[in-house]
Motif scaffolding. Structure first.
Motif, PDB file in Angstrom:
ATOM      1  N   LEU A  80       0.829  -1.205   0.000  1.00 23.07           N
ATOM      2  CA  LEU A  80       0.000   0.000   0.000  1.00 23.07           C
ATOM      3  C   LEU A  80       0.865   1.257   0.000  1.00 23.07           C
ATOM      4  O   LEU A  80       1.959   1.255   0.557  1.00 23.07           O
ATOM      5  N   LEU A  81       0.360   2.294  -0.631  1.00 24.20           N
ATOM      6  CA  LEU A  81       1.083   3.570  -0.663  1.00 24.20           C
ATOM      7  C   LEU A  81       0.134   4.697  -0.267  1.00 24.20           C
ATOM      8  O   LEU A  81      -0.882   4.918  -0.924  1.00 24.20           O
ATOM      9  N   ALA A  82       0.488   5.376   0.809  1.00 15.43           N
ATOM     10  CA  ALA A  82      -0.292   6.536   1.230  1.00 15.43           C
ATOM     11  C   ALA A  82       0.487   7.802   0.906  1.00 15.43           C
ATOM     12  O   ALA A  82       1.689   7.888   1.158  1.00 15.43           O
ATOM     13  N   ILE A  83      -0.216   8.763   0.332  1.00 11.71           N
ATOM     14  CA  ILE A  83       0.398  10.072   0.108  1.00 11.71           C
ATOM     15  C   ILE A  83      -0.137  11.010   1.184  1.00 11.71           C
ATOM     16  O   ILE A  83      -1.346  11.083   1.427  1.00 11.71           O
ATOM     17  N   LEU A  84       0.820  11.685   1.841  1.00  6.21           N
ATOM     18  CA  LEU A  84       0.460  12.563   2.951  1.00  6.21           C
ATOM     19  C   LEU A  84       0.295  13.999   2.469  1.00  6.21           C
ATOM     20  O   LEU A  84       1.199  14.563   1.846  1.00  6.21           O
TER      21      LEU A  84
ATOM     22  N   LEU B  84      -4.321  15.892  -7.328  1.00 11.10           N
ATOM     23  CA  LEU B  84      -4.768  14.500  -7.406  1.00 11.10           C
ATOM     24  C   LEU B  84      -4.323  13.852  -8.708  1.00 11.10           C
ATOM     25  O   LEU B  84      -4.036  12.666  -8.746  1.00 11.10           O
ATOM     26  N   LYS B  85      -4.249  14.645  -9.755  1.00 14.30           N
ATOM     27  CA  LYS B  85      -3.792  14.118 -11.034  1.00 14.30           C
ATOM     28  C   LYS B  85      -2.342  13.655 -10.941  1.00 14.30           C
ATOM     29  O   LYS B  85      -1.916  12.747 -11.634  1.00 14.30           O
TER      30      LYS B  85
ATOM     31  N   LYS C 267       0.468   6.480  -9.513  1.00 12.41           N
ATOM     32  CA  LYS C 267      -0.694   5.634  -9.823  1.00 12.41           C
ATOM     33  C   LYS C 267      -0.866   4.486  -8.838  1.00 12.41           C
ATOM     34  O   LYS C 267      -1.940   3.919  -8.732  1.00 12.41           O
ATOM     35  N   GLN C 268       0.194   4.164  -8.088  1.00 18.27           N
ATOM     36  CA  GLN C 268       0.079   3.092  -7.075  1.00 18.27           C
ATOM     37  C   GLN C 268      -0.594   3.562  -5.791  1.00 18.27           C
ATOM     38  O   GLN C 268      -0.760   2.779  -4.858  1.00 18.27           O
ATOM     39  N   THR C 269      -0.930   4.864  -5.721  1.00 17.19           N
ATOM     40  CA  THR C 269      -1.502   5.392  -4.474  1.00 17.19           C
ATOM     41  C   THR C 269      -2.772   4.645  -4.080  1.00 17.19           C
ATOM     42  O   THR C 269      -3.668   4.472  -4.895  1.00 17.19           O
ATOM     43  N   THR C 270      -2.818   4.207  -2.812  1.00 16.94           N
ATOM     44  CA  THR C 270      -4.006   3.506  -2.326  1.00 16.94           C
ATOM     45  C   THR C 270      -4.767   4.302  -1.273  1.00 16.94           C
ATOM     46  O   THR C 270      -5.942   4.053  -1.025  1.00 16.94           O
TER      47      THR C 270
ATOM     48  N   ASP D 266     -12.090   8.926  -5.007  1.00 22.03           N
ATOM     49  CA  ASP D 266     -12.691   7.870  -4.195  1.00 22.03           C
ATOM     50  C   ASP D 266     -11.674   7.191  -3.293  1.00 22.03           C
ATOM     51  O   ASP D 266     -12.014   6.274  -2.541  1.00 22.03           O
ATOM     52  N   LEU D 267     -10.425   7.613  -3.382  1.00 23.88           N
ATOM     53  CA  LEU D 267      -9.422   7.019  -2.493  1.00 23.88           C
ATOM     54  C   LEU D 267      -9.808   7.300  -1.044  1.00 23.88           C
ATOM     55  O   LEU D 267     -10.328   8.372  -0.732  1.00 23.88           O
ATOM     56  N   PRO D 268      -9.569   6.352  -0.152  1.00 25.22           N
ATOM     57  CA  PRO D 268      -9.862   6.591   1.258  1.00 25.22           C
ATOM     58  C   PRO D 268      -9.017   7.746   1.796  1.00 25.22           C
ATOM     59  O   PRO D 268      -7.817   7.818   1.508  1.00 25.22           O
TER      60      PRO D 268
END
Ligand code: 1GP
Length: 229
Positions: A17-21, A36-37, A41-44, A70-72
């Motif tokens: 998983l990859l989270a962007i802060l 967001l663009k 692309k691996q961001t979960t 729609d990403l959490p």
């Protein structure tokens, strides 16, 4: 949706998983779409939080992001004032590496009025600060010392104490913008010891560093500074 269950499932299946802060203080609402663009692309997951954030800025940031993806969106708050109902879930952090009661329990007590009637999914998280070179914001704000990278056993025992306390996630933090990330040795030893998902963040900039952290045992990586840049 059950956000913790999804993370747990991914960790069990070895899906990384990859989270962007996103730090609300540095976030410009008008640029949400552009932000967001540019997400890898691996961001979960998207994490929202910072060490110090102006009132209501977190809520505005979360709303703007949620309107476009729609990403959490998971709160990663520096203090209880950043808690907002508009997110999906909350990392309910306790800074277990430190010995400052304010960040071990006091902030958590202060947050209860906001949380007791809330629909936010609350995820108990052991937050462990590890030396990452220069003094980081967590260290400054919390007034606590990170655990030196050489003290592997101390990190492992702190993580396990967290698990025994009932935390659902272990978060190894080298500090935002750290000179160097948490070592592969620490990640591997902690991963071996625990049976809950492992998050690693701080100072991860390159794909190579990401790969190393995943290989060592990180289930989720958090990247902030690199994405901001
Ligand atoms: C989240 O603080 C990190 O754990 C993010 O660190 O800004 O160095 O990516 P960076």
């Amino acid at each position: 949706r059950k956000f913790y269950a999804e993370i747990f499932q991914a960790a069990t299946n070895g899906r990384k998983l990859l989270a962007i802060l996103i730090d609300p203080d540095k976030f410009i609402e008008a640029e949400t779409k552009l932000y967001l663009k540019k997400l890898p692309k691996q961001t979960t997951h998207i994490f929202v939080g910072g060490s110090t954030v102006e009132n209501f800025k977190t809520e505005k940031t979360v709303k703007a992001i949620k309107a476009e993806t729609d990403l959490p969106v998971i709160l990663f708050p520096g203090d209880y004032s950043q808690i907002t109902e508009t997110a999906d879930a909350l990392l309910f952090l306790s800074l277990l590496s430190g010995r400052n009661p304010e960040y071990l329990i006091e902030q958590q007590v202060k947050s209860v009025e906001k949380l007791k009637n809330s629909k936010l999914e609350i995820i108990p998280t052991a937050y462990i600060l590890i030396e990452g070179g220069k003094e980081c914001a967590v260290q400054r704000v919390s007034g606590t010392k990170p655990i030196p990278q050489s003290e592997v056993t101390s990190v492992v025992n702190t993580a396990l104490a967290g698990q025994f306390l009932g935390k659902k996630l272990i978060y190894l933090e080298a500090g935002s913008g750290a000179d160097f990330p948490v070592s592969e040795e620490i990640i591997a030893e902690v991963k071996k010891a625990i049976n809950i998902p492992l998050i690693v963040g701080g100072g991860i900039r390159s794909l190579e560093q990401q790969e190393k952290a995943y290989k060592a045992g990180a289930d989720m990586i958090v990247m902030g500074t690199q994405f901001e840049n």
